[in-house]
Motif scaffolding. Structure first.
Motif, PDB file in Angstrom:
ATOM      1  N   VAL A 275     -10.724 -20.440  64.922  1.00 59.79           N
ATOM      2  CA  VAL A 275     -11.565 -20.427  63.719  1.00 59.79           C
ATOM      3  C   VAL A 275     -12.382 -21.708  63.724  1.00 59.79           C
ATOM      4  CG1 VAL A 275     -11.642 -20.262  61.216  1.00 59.79           C
ATOM      5  CG2 VAL A 275      -9.806 -19.117  62.480  1.00 59.79           C
ATOM      6  N   LYS A 276     -13.701 -21.568  63.822  1.00 59.86           N
ATOM      7  CA  LYS A 276     -14.589 -22.718  63.845  1.00 59.86           C
ATOM      8  C   LYS A 276     -14.930 -23.175  62.425  1.00 59.86           C
ATOM      9  CE  LYS A 276     -15.242 -23.284  68.299  1.00 59.86           C
ATOM     10  NZ  LYS A 276     -14.847 -24.532  68.976  1.00 59.86           N
ATOM     11  N   SER A 277     -15.437 -24.395  62.334  1.00 62.78           N
ATOM     12  CA  SER A 277     -15.759 -24.978  61.037  1.00 62.78           C
ATOM     13  C   SER A 277     -16.770 -24.116  60.285  1.00 62.78           C
ATOM     14  CB  SER A 277     -16.317 -26.391  61.226  1.00 62.78           C
ATOM     15  OG  SER A 277     -16.620 -26.987  59.985  1.00 62.78           O
ATOM     16  N   GLY A 278     -16.473 -23.821  59.037  1.00 61.01           N
ATOM     17  CA  GLY A 278     -17.348 -23.010  58.195  1.00 61.01           C
ATOM     18  C   GLY A 278     -16.987 -21.544  58.180  1.00 61.01           C
ATOM     19  N   ALA A 279     -16.171 -21.100  59.138  1.00 53.60           N
ATOM     20  CA  ALA A 279     -15.759 -19.698  59.201  1.00 53.60           C
ATOM     21  C   ALA A 279     -14.403 -19.512  58.526  1.00 53.60           C
ATOM     22  CB  ALA A 279     -15.692 -19.230  60.649  1.00 53.60           C
ATOM     23  N   THR A 280     -14.035 -18.243  58.286  1.00 53.28           N
ATOM     24  CA  THR A 280     -12.773 -17.943  57.600  1.00 53.28           C
ATOM     25  C   THR A 280     -12.078 -16.756  58.256  1.00 53.28           C
ATOM     26  OG1 THR A 280     -13.632 -18.726  55.465  1.00 53.28           O
ATOM     27  CG2 THR A 280     -11.711 -17.282  55.409  1.00 53.28           C
ATOM     28  N   LEU A 281     -10.792 -16.930  58.534  1.00 49.15           N
ATOM     29  CA  LEU A 281      -9.923 -15.836  58.938  1.00 49.15           C
ATOM     30  C   LEU A 281      -9.117 -15.411  57.721  1.00 49.15           C
ATOM     31  CD1 LEU A 281      -8.399 -13.984  60.928  1.00 49.15           C
ATOM     32  CD2 LEU A 281      -6.917 -15.946  61.457  1.00 49.15           C
ATOM     33  N   ILE A 282      -9.252 -14.146  57.321  1.00 53.49           N
ATOM     34  CA  ILE A 282      -8.531 -13.619  56.160  1.00 53.49           C
ATOM     35  C   ILE A 282      -7.370 -12.771  56.658  1.00 53.49           C
ATOM     36  CG2 ILE A 282      -8.666 -12.173  54.098  1.00 53.49           C
ATOM     37  CD1 ILE A 282     -11.651 -12.852  53.975  1.00 53.49           C
ATOM     38  N   LEU A 283      -6.153 -13.183  56.294  1.00 52.58           N
ATOM     39  CA  LEU A 283      -4.953 -12.447  56.662  1.00 52.58           C
ATOM     40  C   LEU A 283      -4.515 -11.646  55.450  1.00 52.58           C
ATOM     41  CD1 LEU A 283      -3.099 -15.245  58.635  1.00 52.58           C
ATOM     42  CD2 LEU A 283      -4.650 -13.485  59.506  1.00 52.58           C
ATOM     43  N   ASP A 284      -4.677 -10.334  55.539  1.00 54.12           N
ATOM     44  CA  ASP A 284      -4.477  -9.479  54.385  1.00 54.12           C
ATOM     45  C   ASP A 284      -3.218  -8.627  54.533  1.00 54.12           C
ATOM     46  OD1 ASP A 284      -4.999  -8.260  51.989  1.00 54.12           O
ATOM     47  OD2 ASP A 284      -6.349  -6.790  52.842  1.00 54.12           O
ATOM     48  N   ARG A 285      -2.881  -7.973  53.502  1.00 57.39           N
ATOM     49  CA  ARG A 285      -1.772  -7.051  53.351  1.00 57.39           C
ATOM     50  C   ARG A 285      -0.453  -7.801  53.237  1.00 57.39           C
ATOM     51  NH1 ARG A 285      -1.773  -1.659  56.727  1.00 57.39           N
ATOM     52  NH2 ARG A 285      -0.605  -2.771  58.326  1.00 57.39           N
ATOM     53  N   GLU A 286       0.103  -7.756  52.043  1.00 52.67           N
ATOM     54  CA  GLU A 286       1.312  -8.490  51.726  1.00 52.67           C
ATOM     55  C   GLU A 286       2.515  -7.923  52.459  1.00 52.67           C
ATOM     56  OE1 GLU A 286       3.439 -10.234  47.671  1.00 52.67           O
ATOM     57  OE2 GLU A 286       1.877  -8.699  47.546  1.00 52.67           O
ATOM     58  N   ASN A 287       3.445  -8.854  52.775  1.00 52.69           N
ATOM     59  CA  ASN A 287       4.732  -8.477  53.374  1.00 52.69           C
ATOM     60  C   ASN A 287       4.574  -7.688  54.670  1.00 52.69           C
ATOM     61  OD1 ASN A 287       6.286  -9.685  51.294  1.00 52.69           O
ATOM     62  ND2 ASN A 287       5.909  -7.911  49.995  1.00 52.69           N
ATOM     63  N   ASP A 288       3.676  -8.119  55.522  1.00 48.28           N
ATOM     64  CA  ASP A 288       3.511  -7.484  56.815  1.00 48.28           C
ATOM     65  C   ASP A 288       3.029  -8.525  57.813  1.00 48.28           C
ATOM     66  OD1 ASP A 288       3.528  -5.557  58.734  1.00 48.28           O
ATOM     67  OD2 ASP A 288       2.109  -4.212  57.755  1.00 48.28           O
ATOM     68  N   VAL A 289       3.306  -8.299  59.100  1.00 46.97           N
ATOM     69  CA  VAL A 289       2.896  -9.242  60.129  1.00 46.97           C
ATOM     70  C   VAL A 289       1.384  -9.165  60.321  1.00 46.97           C
ATOM     71  CG1 VAL A 289       3.126  -9.896  62.542  1.00 46.97           C
ATOM     72  CG2 VAL A 289       5.118  -9.079  61.293  1.00 46.97           C
ATOM     73  N   ASN A 290       0.696 -10.277  60.106  1.00 45.41           N
ATOM     74  CA  ASN A 290      -0.743 -10.342  60.327  1.00 45.41           C
ATOM     75  C   ASN A 290      -1.074 -10.998  61.662  1.00 45.41           C
ATOM     76  OD1 ASN A 290      -1.409 -11.106  56.842  1.00 45.41           O
ATOM     77  ND2 ASN A 290      -1.036  -9.154  57.813  1.00 45.41           N
ATOM     78  N   VAL A 291      -0.304 -12.009  62.033  1.00 47.68           N
ATOM     79  CA  VAL A 291      -0.507 -12.722  63.287  1.00 47.68           C
ATOM     80  C   VAL A 291       0.866 -12.934  63.927  1.00 47.68           C
ATOM     81  CG1 VAL A 291      -1.532 -14.715  64.419  1.00 47.68           C
ATOM     82  CG2 VAL A 291      -2.429 -13.965  62.222  1.00 47.68           C
ATOM     83  N   LYS A 292       1.003 -12.618  65.207  1.00 46.68           N
ATOM     84  CA  LYS A 292       2.306 -12.734  65.851  1.00 46.68           C
ATOM     85  C   LYS A 292       2.184 -13.397  67.222  1.00 46.68           C
ATOM     86  CE  LYS A 292       6.329 -10.024  67.341  1.00 46.68           C
ATOM     87  NZ  LYS A 292       7.291 -10.823  66.569  1.00 46.68           N
ATOM     88  N   SER A 293       2.973 -14.450  67.412  1.00 46.15           N
ATOM     89  CA  SER A 293       3.138 -15.091  68.731  1.00 46.15           C
ATOM     90  C   SER A 293       1.798 -15.475  69.355  1.00 46.15           C
ATOM     91  CB  SER A 293       3.915 -14.161  69.678  1.00 46.15           C
ATOM     92  OG  SER A 293       5.168 -13.836  69.132  1.00 46.15           O
TER      93      SER A 293
END
Length: 460
Positions: free
Chosen positions: A154-172
């Motif tokens: 994620v570069k400066s000024g950009a946004t990664l949105i991790l959505d959906r509660e109680n679930d794996v959004n990013v793994k390993s």
């Protein structure tokens, strides 16, 4: 709160879609949910007028680029115009690309608009990792970030949105982040809703100072992780963060817990827990209203420097916790579960707190071993202007054992008294006027101007 059509938001986040902000007096039209907890189609409410004005003011826009997907030497570039939302399914067919063109390539997100992969299509197409250079990128499952275990940047000024509660959004994955996104609520990483497994075994790399915002609940950003600070600061804002299996750290840096946010740390459970790879350690800093909630004293074996705003709180979760801090800056409140707070090397009390009568407040016992010093951080002329004999309390506790030695200017102009339950600074008596020669006060060293020196005299 549900999204309501026709409601004026007056510059505040949209309640139905907190990624979207509206200018004062504008009205948010109704949005249709795509799936999960967010109203995804409401991203289109980021109308072109607002983003274009912001980008033009920064001198970024020369001419608007098309919303499109194309192959370049850098990878598969997905550009989304400001105010627009695109998915893989909406762009890939028109791009003329095939899965073979995408195999092993990096997906590069550009443009101020929003890209939502909307499923595992990018993994099926063979995309390796993702680099978000501009705008918003929404991920609800790990497959929307490409091949398993590949890096995300994620570069400066950009946004990664991790959505959906109680679930794996990013793994390993290795998550390399920098910058603060487009707003405090939409920084480099925005986490929507809690869930212990949303960032499962993610390793963090800071390529610059970076911010994370959690909308609600609790999240575990560190779990069997490596954290490479590179001397930068990671700011955690919003709700509650838990460091469990706290990771292997390197590169020094700071963890800032934002206003009103909470940080919980767990006891050691194995060799992953709060271990320094290169001998460096982070500073933990807590803003106004923030709370530090250690489940045990183990974290103090690793983190040696803590900073607290006056309204921040140190609140151990277990009765009888002994908190040993090597260097403590600030005047927080320490709850009764901390049976003993030991400040080993230095207590630094901000000058502004001394002048305002704000003190470190410990419900239990407070201890200072031999060799500990007390200094006034941000020492100023206003402190020296205090009348001779005037006392200012800097710490209170059920019992105070030991008295730190005064350091620096504090030792020159004050004495320190331990009454058994309070530490108090008392202004020393000076027989004559005090001449300030520091250039910060308008008089340069060696200046012979009688008028300038007279202006710098402070009567005792």
């Amino acid at each position: 709160m549900a999204h309501q059509s026709g409601e004026a938001f007056d510059g505040k986040p949209c309640a139905g879609n907190p990624h979207v902000r509206f200018d004062e007096g504008e009205v948010a039209p109704a949005a249709t949910p795509r799936r999960g907890s967010l109203l995804y189609n409401a991203y289109s409410l980021l109308r072109a007028r607002g983003p274009f004005l912001c980008m033009a003011a920064l001198g970024v826009l020369a001419a608007p680029a098309a919303t499109e997907m194309k192959a370049t030497a850098e990878g598969i570039v997905v550009n989304v115009d400001p105010g627009q939302t695109a998915t893989w399914a909406s762009l890939f067919p028109a791009s003329g690309l095939t899965a073979q063109d995408c195999e092993g390539k990096l997906l590069v997100k550009t443009g101020a608009g929003t890209f939502d992969p909307d499923g595992d299509a990018i993994r099926v197409a063979g995309i390796s990792g993702v680099e978000i250079r501009e705008g918003l990128y929404v991920a609800t499952v790990d497959a929307e970030l490409g091949a398993e275990k590949e890096a995300v940047t994620v570069k400066s000024g950009a946004t990664l949105i991790l959505d959906r509660e109680n679930d794996v959004n990013v793994k390993s994955r290795t998550l390399t982040v920098e910058g603060h996104g487009s707003s405090p609520e939409c920084p480099a990483v925005r986490i929507v809703g809690g869930g212990w497994n949303k960032l499962d075994t993610v390793s963090w790399v800071l390529s610059g100072d970076a911010s994370v915002y959690l909308t609600a609940g609790e999240v575990w950003p560190l779990r069997y992780s490596e954290v490479t600070m590179n001397g930068h600061a990671l700011t955690l804002s919003g709700a509650k963060y838990t460091f469990r299996n706290g990771g292997r750290w390197r590169g020094a840096g700071r963890v800032n817990v934002g206003e009103g946010a909470k940080l919980e740390t767990w006891p050691k459970e194995g060799w992953w827990d709060f271990a320094s790879v290169d001998g460096t350690r982070p500073v933990f800093s807590f803003a106004a209203g923030a709370t530090f909630m250690p489940k045990s004293a183990d974290v103090f074996d690793f983190v040696k420097k803590f900073e607290f705003a006056h309204t921040a709180t140190l609140a151990p979760q277990s009765e009888g916790t002994a908190c040993a801090i090597d260097e403590l800056t600030g005047t927080p409140s320490v709850t009764a579960n901390a049976a003993l707070l030991t400040v080993g090397r230095k207590l630094a009390v901000p000058a502004t707190d001394v002048l305002s009568g704000l003190a470190l407040t410990v419900a239990g016992r407070l201890s200072f071993p031999d060799g500990c010093v007390l200094e006034i951080a941000g020492f100023s002329r206003d402190l020296i202007r205090l009348p001779s004999g005037e006392a200012r309390t800097v710490a209170t506790a059920e019992e105070i054992v030991g008295t730190p030695a005064l350091s620096g200017f504090a030792a020159t102009y004050f004495t320190l008294t331990n009454t058994g339950m309070t530490l108090a600074l008392t202004r020393k008596h000076h027989a004559g006027p005090i001449v300030f020669m520091g250039e910060d006060w308008g008089v340069t060293p060696g200046e012979e101007s009688a008028a300038a020196n007279a202006a710098a005299l402070v009567p005792d």
